[in-house]
Design a protein around this motif. Sequence first.
Motif, PDB file in Angstrom:
ATOM      1  N   ASP A 128       0.842  -1.197   0.000  1.00  0.00           N
ATOM      2  CA  ASP A 128       0.000   0.000   0.000  1.00  0.00           C
ATOM      3  C   ASP A 128       0.877   1.247   0.000  1.00  0.00           C
ATOM      4  O   ASP A 128       1.558   1.531   0.989  1.00  0.00           O
ATOM      5  N   PRO A 129       0.912   2.029  -1.096  1.00  0.00           N
ATOM      6  CA  PRO A 129       1.787   3.197  -1.156  1.00  0.00           C
ATOM      7  C   PRO A 129       1.484   4.249  -0.098  1.00  0.00           C
ATOM      8  O   PRO A 129       2.405   4.876   0.448  1.00  0.00           O
ATOM      9  N   ASP A 133       4.149   5.544   2.644  1.00  0.00           N
ATOM     10  CA  ASP A 133       4.512   6.943   2.762  1.00  0.00           C
ATOM     11  C   ASP A 133       4.396   7.416   4.211  1.00  0.00           C
ATOM     12  O   ASP A 133       5.292   8.087   4.740  1.00  0.00           O
ATOM     13  N   SER A 151       9.111  -4.288  -2.472  1.00  0.00           N
ATOM     14  CA  SER A 151       7.740  -4.491  -2.913  1.00  0.00           C
ATOM     15  C   SER A 151       7.635  -5.878  -3.539  1.00  0.00           C
ATOM     16  O   SER A 151       8.651  -6.472  -3.914  1.00  0.00           O
ATOM     17  N   ASP A 160       2.572  -0.935  -7.534  1.00  0.00           N
ATOM     18  CA  ASP A 160       2.532   0.415  -8.107  1.00  0.00           C
ATOM     19  C   ASP A 160       3.904   1.069  -7.909  1.00  0.00           C
ATOM     20  O   ASP A 160       4.112   1.858  -6.984  1.00  0.00           O
ATOM     21  N   ALA A 163       4.327   5.044  -7.505  1.00  0.00           N
ATOM     22  CA  ALA A 163       3.854   5.554  -6.216  1.00  0.00           C
ATOM     23  C   ALA A 163       4.787   5.133  -5.086  1.00  0.00           C
ATOM     24  O   ALA A 163       5.102   5.926  -4.190  1.00  0.00           O
ATOM     25  N   LEU A 164       5.235   3.895  -5.107  1.00  0.00           N
ATOM     26  CA  LEU A 164       6.163   3.426  -4.081  1.00  0.00           C
ATOM     27  C   LEU A 164       7.497   4.149  -4.183  1.00  0.00           C
ATOM     28  O   LEU A 164       8.112   4.501  -3.167  1.00  0.00           O
ATOM     29  N   ALA A 167       7.367   7.618  -2.633  1.00  0.00           N
ATOM     30  CA  ALA A 167       7.454   7.560  -1.172  1.00  0.00           C
ATOM     31  C   ALA A 167       8.887   7.299  -0.720  1.00  0.00           C
ATOM     32  O   ALA A 167       9.379   7.925   0.231  1.00  0.00           O
TER      33      ALA A 167
END
Length: 381
Positions: A128-129, A133, A151, A160, A163-164, A167
């Motif tokens: 979950d990004p 974060d 991941s 994703d 997005a990762l 973060a």
Amino acid sequence: MQIAAPAAILPFRRPGRPPGPILLSPPELTGAEGAEFQALLDSGWLAPAGPTLERFEAAVGAAAGFGHVLATASATAALSLAFRVLGVAPGDEVWAPTLTFVATIAPAVQLGATPRFLDVDPAHWTLDPGLLDAELAAAARRGRLPRCVVSVDLYGQPADIPALRRACDRWGVPLVSDSACALGAAQHGGPAGQGATLAVLSFNGNKIVTAGGGGALLSADAALVARARHLATQAREKAAHYEHLELGSNLAMSAVLAAVGLAQLPALEARVAARRALHARYRRALPGFGWQEEPAWARSSRWLSVLLAEDRERLRLALAAAGIESRPAWKPMHLQPAFRGAPCAGGAVATEVFARGLCLPSGGAMTEREVARVVAAIAAA
């Protein structure tokens, strides 16, 4: 020396063969493996080096979208090398999604790192990004950022990465993509794992493309892969004698495995298409179940099709009684006795997936009759 021609290699299933067990993800042959192996024997390069291995690395890089590739003895070996080249050492933290296979995190723990687990997105079950974060920001306030984040492209569903990466980049933390099951998958218009600092693939016997074993470490950073190659070949220095400034290991892939992999790679797209079509057939035939969802920005390889059932174990036992192999979804790492006491951010989503998730037979060569057997067994359970 001559070996049997490809036509002499028995296919996994033959038309008209009496119904037998339906396996979860059996290997498939292309028919070209024999010719590649014969060419390897003729070349005399049976060591973990030489032109066959170089061709395989180039082909993997082209398929996976990375410029630099090291073929390894296993995906676990590739992960171990990834952690080493990123400097993972005793006292460091390494973060990973809790919903994964143990090999994602075990090599880091074996290097002395402390694992920290994070929950996954409730729809597609990858890291979950938003949670990552928030957890990285909290870790920065504590002055305790992880050495790296891993991941996982779960069951062929890509994480994703953009997005990762956003973060992680905010705090200068490298991102490793465990893409062991996701060769042929895509995210945000590129291959699975692309954009991570390092990525890992598997060519184990149950994967969509197999070499009978082995893995690969990939990166856009030539220096990282060169460093990993040095460590994977006993860290021998360039000298006429054997000189070692540090200790490495023998983690390179055998040229024999590379020959098999070379014969398999051309079939990648067709095999991904077959597994995706199988997944679609399951969903049409079994509308009463939940499934691992595919976000709009991704194309899963559907290495395994995973449904959600209210009584997963009853369903698994019914399939087993019908000669059909299935497997519970991964047991989350924070529930594993080996990681008792390890910190975990969230975990409810992963726990629910484990409680209800069942991996169905997902081989790309399944016949319509075999698919019907699986569906009928589920409907009758």
